[in-house]
Design a protein around this motif. Structure first.
Motif, mmCIF file in Angstrom:
data_model
loop_
_atom_site.group_PDB
_atom_site.id
_atom_site.type_symbol
_atom_site.label_atom_id
_atom_site.label_comp_id
_atom_site.label_asym_id
_atom_site.label_seq_id
_atom_site.Cartn_x
_atom_site.Cartn_y
_atom_site.Cartn_z
ATOM 1 N N UNK A 1 0.846 -1.205 -0.034
ATOM 2 C CA UNK A 1 0.035 0.131 0.180
ATOM 3 C C UNK A 1 0.620 1.309 -0.044
ATOM 4 N N UNK A 2 2.061 1.300 0.259
ATOM 5 C CA UNK A 2 2.722 2.755 0.343
ATOM 6 C C UNK A 2 2.829 3.167 -0.813
ATOM 7 N N UNK A 3 3.007 2.454 -2.027
ATOM 8 C CA UNK A 3 3.141 3.166 -3.212
ATOM 9 C C UNK A 3 1.658 3.559 -3.579
ATOM 10 N N UNK A 4 0.942 2.950 -3.573
ATOM 11 C CA UNK A 4 -0.501 3.426 -3.832
ATOM 12 C C UNK A 4 -0.852 4.554 -2.883
ATOM 13 N N UNK A 5 -0.505 4.664 -1.570
ATOM 14 C CA UNK A 5 -0.794 5.805 -0.780
ATOM 15 C C UNK A 5 0.082 7.079 -1.344
ATOM 16 N N UNK A 6 1.464 6.726 -1.673
ATOM 17 C CA UNK A 6 2.122 7.955 -2.532
ATOM 18 C C UNK A 6 1.294 8.525 -3.817
ATOM 19 N N UNK A 7 1.172 7.597 -4.516
ATOM 20 C CA UNK A 7 0.565 7.869 -5.839
ATOM 21 C C UNK A 7 -0.890 8.647 -5.453
#
Length: 181
Positions: free
Chosen positions: A106-112
Motif C-alpha cells: 500500500x505504500x506506493x498506492x498511498x504515495x500515488x
C-alpha cells in the motif's frame, strides 16, 4: 513540526469552500493459478470475469461521474478494468496504467493517491490486496475484514487536495457475494 508551505496550503484549502474527493478502489477479479506464468501475467478465472461483470453493472446504476481511471499493470487488474470499461462505456483516454500500482502493501498506492492532480474529483484505482483493504480501513470509517476479489469501496473526503486525504467516510461497499443471484 509542520513546514510553512504545508501550513499555507492547509489554511488556503480550509478557507475555500470544501470540495469532495472520492476514491474508488476496485480489487482485481479472481485470478487463475492454472497457468505457468509470472504473477504479473496471471489471467482471470471464469468466475472472476463473471463477478467483475456483476459488480460493474451494479456500479453503473450508482451513476458516479469518474474523472480518471488508473490500473495496476498486472494482467488480472487491467483485465478487470477492461470489463468495467465495457460495461460503463468509459473511453480509452480515461484509463492509465501506472506501474507503481502493482503494490501489495500500500505504500506506493498511498504515495500515488496523495500526488493526484487536484482538478480530479473522483478517481478509480484497480489494484491489489493487502494494499486496498488496508487503505479502505485506514481512510474509511467502516472496517472491512478483507476486500474480496471484484470488491469495490468508495471513500469520500472533504478536502480540496489529494495531499490531505486522510480520514474519510466509507460511502459505498460492493462485494460480489451480495449481488450474485
Amino acid at each position: 513540526m509542520i513546514d510553512k508551505k504545508t501550513l499555507i496550503d492547509y489554511l488556503y484549502n480550509s478557507s475555500k469552500s470544501m470540495k469532495e474527493k472520492k476514491l474508488i478502489l476496485i480489487r482485481h477479479a479472481k485470478s487463475s493459478w492454472k497457468y505457468d506464468v509470472s504473477d504479473i501475467d496471471r489471467p482471470l478465472k471464469k468466475r472472476g470475469v463473471t463477478d467483475a461483470s456483476i459488480i460493474s453493472k451494479a456500479f453503473k446504476e450508482k451513476e458516479y461521474t469518474v474523472n480518471k481511471i488508473y490500473s495496476s499493470p498486472a494482467n488480472r487488474a487491467f483485465s478487470t478494468c477492461k470489463i468495467f470499461k465495457n460495461n460503463l462505456n468509459w473511453t480509452d483516454d480515461q484509463i492509465e496504467i501506472v506501474n507503481k500500482l502493482y503494490d501489495f502493501e500500500g505504500e506506493s498506492v498511498l504515495n500515488f493517491i496523495t500526488t493526484l492532480d487536484n482538478t480530479l474529483e473522483t478517481v478509480i484505482i484497480f489494484g491489489h490486496n493487502h494494499a486496498f483493504t488496508a487503505i479502505a480501513n485506514d481512510f474509511g470509517d467502516t472496517y472491512i475484514d478483507n476486500l474480496p476479489t471484484s470488491g469495490l469501496v468508495v471513500l469520500k473526503f472533504n478536502v480540496n487536495s489529494w495531499e490531505y486525504v486522510k480520514y474519510g467516510e466509507t460511502e459505498l461497499l460492493m462485494f460480489p457475494r451480495d449481488y450474485r443471484l
